[in-house]
Design an enzyme around this catalytic site. Structure first.
Site, PDB file in Angstrom:
ATOM      1  CG  PHE A  81      -0.214   0.380   2.514  1.00 12.52           C
ATOM      2  CD1 PHE A  81       0.014   1.711   2.847  1.00 12.52           C
ATOM      3  CD2 PHE A  81       0.259  -0.604   3.376  1.00 12.52           C
ATOM      4  CE1 PHE A  81       0.695   2.048   4.015  1.00 12.52           C
ATOM      5  CE2 PHE A  81       0.945  -0.268   4.533  1.00 12.52           C
ATOM      6  CZ  PHE A  81       1.157   1.055   4.852  1.00 12.52           C
ATOM      7  CE  LYS A 105      -3.048  -8.336  -4.386  1.00 16.62           C
ATOM      8  NZ  LYS A 105      -3.736  -7.182  -3.766  1.00 16.62           N
ATOM      9  CD  GLU A 108      -5.376  -5.746   0.206  1.00 16.00           C
ATOM     10  OE1 GLU A 108      -4.667  -5.890  -0.809  1.00 16.00           O
ATOM     11  OE2 GLU A 108      -5.055  -6.155   1.341  1.00 16.00           O
ATOM     12  CE  LYS A 109      -4.351  -2.668   4.410  1.00 18.50           C
ATOM     13  NZ  LYS A 109      -3.316  -3.686   4.284  1.00 18.50           N
ATOM     14  CB  CYS A 213      10.449  -0.468   2.389  1.00 18.60           C
ATOM     15  SG  CYS A 213      11.105   0.228   0.886  1.00 18.60           S
ATOM     16  CD  GLU A 313       8.492  -3.291   8.125  1.00 19.74           C
ATOM     17  OE1 GLU A 313       7.783  -4.291   7.892  1.00 19.74           O
ATOM     18  OE2 GLU A 313       9.003  -2.601   7.234  1.00 19.74           O
TER      19      GLU A 313
HETATM   20  P1  NAD Z   1       1.290  -6.689   2.831  1.00 26.16           P
HETATM   21  O1  NAD Z   1       2.240  -7.815   2.798  1.00 26.16           O
HETATM   22  O2  NAD Z   1       0.220  -6.684   3.856  1.00 26.16           O
HETATM   23  O3  NAD Z   1       0.558  -6.580   1.413  1.00 26.16           O
HETATM   24  C1  NAD Z   1       1.296  -6.632   0.213  1.00 26.16           C
HETATM   25  C2  NAD Z   1       0.493  -7.386  -0.851  1.00 26.16           C
HETATM   26  O4  NAD Z   1       0.373  -8.752  -0.468  1.00 26.16           O
HETATM   27  C3  NAD Z   1      -0.915  -6.840  -1.019  1.00 26.16           C
HETATM   28  O5  NAD Z   1      -1.189  -6.763  -2.400  1.00 26.16           O
HETATM   29  C4  NAD Z   1      -1.796  -7.844  -0.299  1.00 26.16           C
HETATM   30  O6  NAD Z   1      -3.049  -8.004  -0.900  1.00 26.16           O
HETATM   31  C5  NAD Z   1      -0.988  -9.135  -0.400  1.00 26.16           C
HETATM   32  N1  NAD Z   1      -1.143  -9.985   0.800  1.00 26.16           N
HETATM   33  C6  NAD Z   1      -1.163  -9.573   2.088  1.00 26.16           C
HETATM   34  N2  NAD Z   1      -1.254 -10.625   2.918  1.00 26.16           N
HETATM   35  C7  NAD Z   1      -1.276 -11.729   2.133  1.00 26.16           C
HETATM   36  C8  NAD Z   1      -1.345 -13.133   2.402  1.00 26.16           C
HETATM   37  N3  NAD Z   1      -1.429 -13.599   3.639  1.00 26.16           N
HETATM   38  N4  NAD Z   1      -1.335 -13.974   1.364  1.00 26.16           N
HETATM   39  C9  NAD Z   1      -1.245 -13.518   0.104  1.00 26.16           C
HETATM   40  N5  NAD Z   1      -1.185 -12.208  -0.219  1.00 26.16           N
HETATM   41  C10 NAD Z   1      -1.181 -11.325   0.788  1.00 26.16           C
HETATM   42  O7  NAD Z   1       2.182  -5.357   2.910  1.00 26.16           O
HETATM   43  P2  NAD Z   1       1.670  -3.856   3.083  1.00 26.16           P
HETATM   44  O8  NAD Z   1       1.189  -3.671   4.487  1.00 26.16           O
HETATM   45  O9  NAD Z   1       0.781  -3.494   1.973  1.00 26.16           O
HETATM   46  O10 NAD Z   1       3.051  -3.061   2.890  1.00 26.16           O
HETATM   47  C11 NAD Z   1       3.938  -2.778   3.939  1.00 26.16           C
HETATM   48  C12 NAD Z   1       5.120  -3.721   3.932  1.00 26.16           C
HETATM   49  O11 NAD Z   1       5.789  -3.650   2.676  1.00 26.16           O
HETATM   50  C13 NAD Z   1       6.169  -3.365   4.965  1.00 26.16           C
HETATM   51  O12 NAD Z   1       6.620  -4.544   5.564  1.00 26.16           O
HETATM   52  C14 NAD Z   1       7.285  -2.718   4.150  1.00 26.16           C
HETATM   53  O13 NAD Z   1       8.572  -2.801   4.716  1.00 26.16           O
HETATM   54  C15 NAD Z   1       7.196  -3.514   2.894  1.00 26.16           C
HETATM   55  N6  NAD Z   1       7.811  -2.823   1.774  1.00 26.16           N
HETATM   56  C16 NAD Z   1       9.008  -3.263   1.356  1.00 26.16           C
HETATM   57  C17 NAD Z   1       9.645  -2.634   0.304  1.00 26.16           C
HETATM   58  C18 NAD Z   1      10.977  -3.095  -0.172  1.00 26.16           C
HETATM   59  O14 NAD Z   1      11.376  -2.731  -1.267  1.00 26.16           O
HETATM   60  N7  NAD Z   1      11.696  -3.891   0.604  1.00 26.16           N
HETATM   61  C19 NAD Z   1       9.034  -1.539  -0.320  1.00 26.16           C
HETATM   62  C20 NAD Z   1       7.785  -1.113   0.136  1.00 26.16           C
HETATM   63  C21 NAD Z   1       7.181  -1.775   1.198  1.00 26.16           C
END
Ligand code: NAD
Length: 432
Positions: A81, A105, A108-109, A213, A313
């Protein structure tokens, strides 16, 4: 890609407003989100040389060998998100320029920016079916992991989702690049420029309400720099917390009520395990937005490596302060942390900076740079629990991720008739 670049530039304000409305970050920060993505589109415009193969003539008499980089077919991207424009743009421009089709994809947020980017891509002339968007959560992600037609998945998000996707999609034989969570440390030496360092810590710790991140979420004060904490608190206190659309906003809300609850809980665990709460943003009231998910800048001091608020985190506007007696001890603290996304040092000593860059275990290293995200001709990397896979996003590695190598060996020579059949393995050596 040139046309898409132009269209994104022309629609930056519209994209930024969509991001601010859905995600909450300030408009200026949302423009940065778009510009960072735009840099990847610009990189894709000039990417042809990275796709070139290799050629060796006459590997044996009359025989040449050459390799070509070819597209994989259908690739997919699953986004978090926090960067609704930048992260989709890390993915589909590179994949498509390499000749693949793409299933995106968005989170969703905040899926709005992805839709706008896809519309701009179509306006730029992308044929129907090349870029496709699907919406949903775990079920659709699992379907992407299981689909036999999809050859590669780019993921950015949390470790829980990232490791699940990495395991499930790899088991199906797909390539996966998975960028995950972070705990980025800023190591401050007493010889650093005080004013510039404090500004960098405040900007990188609280910008985007800590939901980057690459946010600097932990400061390790070395030696005499411990006395800078009070000044850090003063600067953090001066930040304006309000809706991202307000012109004076420094930081907006966090993404959801659940995120706010989680962040507040982690702050509380810090307090209960002995950290000092130098600045508490949990009960902030923002006039006109009383029901918003706001958390003001929060600073926890005297944090140790065994505390939950350090191990987890936080992904909110919370800066954790630790102490070390020497650079060696600071490096040890950073390297023992399970994440390895980014780490920065603030110093005026070249020798200290060089030691840091050599010994630190992190993908992106900053020297007097708080958020060392590289331009896209370098790759965005990550080590330890911050990355799974072996080919990183964009740059040369990004092209390699979205392409496969085909090696051709050709023979063009006049073959004498009646030379017979040999069933021995063909080699370039003469068999005795
Ligand atoms: P999230 O993992 O909750 O969601 C990311 C994606 O995964 C979404 O599209 C979501 O629908 C999907 N998803 C979530 N839970 C799932 C599951 N159990 N099974 C399958 N799909 C699932 O992450 P977020 O809260 O949207 O983003 C924040 C996180 O992203 C933080 O941990 C941040 O550090 C990380 N991030 C990392 C980088 C990087 O380059 N390392 C960059 C940006 C964000």
């Amino acid at each position: 890609m040139f046309k898409l670049q132009e269209l994104i530039r022309r629609n930056t304000d519209r994209l930024a407003m969509s991001i601010t409305t859905e995600q909450g970050k300030t408009l200026k920060d949302a423009q940065g989100d778009v510009f960072r993505g735009l840099e990847v589109v610009e990189h894709a415009c000039g990417m042809a040389t990275l796709q070139m193969g290799e050629y060796v003539p006459n590997v044996s008499s009359g025989i040449d060998t050459y390799s070509m980089r070819e597209p994989l077919g259908v690739c997919a991207g699953i986004c978090p998100f926090n960067f609704p424009a930048m992260i989709p743009l890390w993915m589909f421009p590179i994949a498509i320029t390499c000749g693949n089709t793409f299933v995106l994809k968005p989170s969703e947020k905040d899926p709005g920016a992805s839709i706008m980017l896809a519309e701009l891509a179509m306006e730029a002339g992308l044929p129907d079916g090349v870029l496709n968007i699907v919406h949903g959560t775990s079920d659709i992600v699992n379907a992407i992991c299981d689909d036999d037609n999809i050859r590669a998945i780019s993921f950015v998000g949390s470790n829980t989702a990232g490791m699940h996707i990495y395991g499930r999609a790899s088991a199906k034989g797909k390539r996966v690049q998975s960028n995950m969570g972070a705990k980025n440390h800023g190591v401050v030496l007493p010889d650093a420029n005080l004013d510039a360092t404090l500004n960098a810590l405040v900007a990188a710790g609280f910008g985007a309400a800590g939901q980057r991140c690459m946010a600097l979420s932990t400061v390790v004060f070395v030696g005499g720099s411990k006395s800078w904490e009070d000044k850090l608190v003063d600067r953090a206190k001066a930040l304006k917390v309000t809706a991202g659309t307000e012109p004076e906003a420094d930081l907006g809300p966090v993404i959801s009520k659940q995120a706010k609850e989680r962040i507040c809980r982690l702050i509380q665990t810090g307090v209960e395990s002995g950290a000092r709460l130098l600045l508490d943003g949990r009960n902030i009231m923002v006039p006109g937005y009383e029901h918003g998910n706001f958390i003001g800048p929060t600073i926890l001091s005297g944090v140790t490596a065994d505390m939950e608020c350090y191990k987890e985190e936080i992904f909110g506007p919370v800066l954790i302060c630790m102490e070390a007696d020497s650079l060696e001890e600071a490096i040890q603290i950073v390297n023992k942390n399970k994440y390895g996304n980014g780490a920065s040092i603030f110093t005026s000593s070249g020798a200290a900076a060089r030691k840091f860059q050599t010994e630190i275990e992190a993908g992106q290293v900053g020297i007097n740079v708080p958020i060392p995200v590289p331009l896209p001709f370098f790759s965005f990397t990550g080590s330890k629990a911050s990355f799974a896979g072996d080919l990183n996003f964009y740059g040369k590695a990004g092209v390699n991720f979205y392409t496969q190598i085909k090696t051709v060996t050709q023979q063009w020579k006049d073959l004498p008739s009646g030379s017979g059949v040999s069933l021995a393995m063909p080699t370039s050596q003469k068999l005795t």
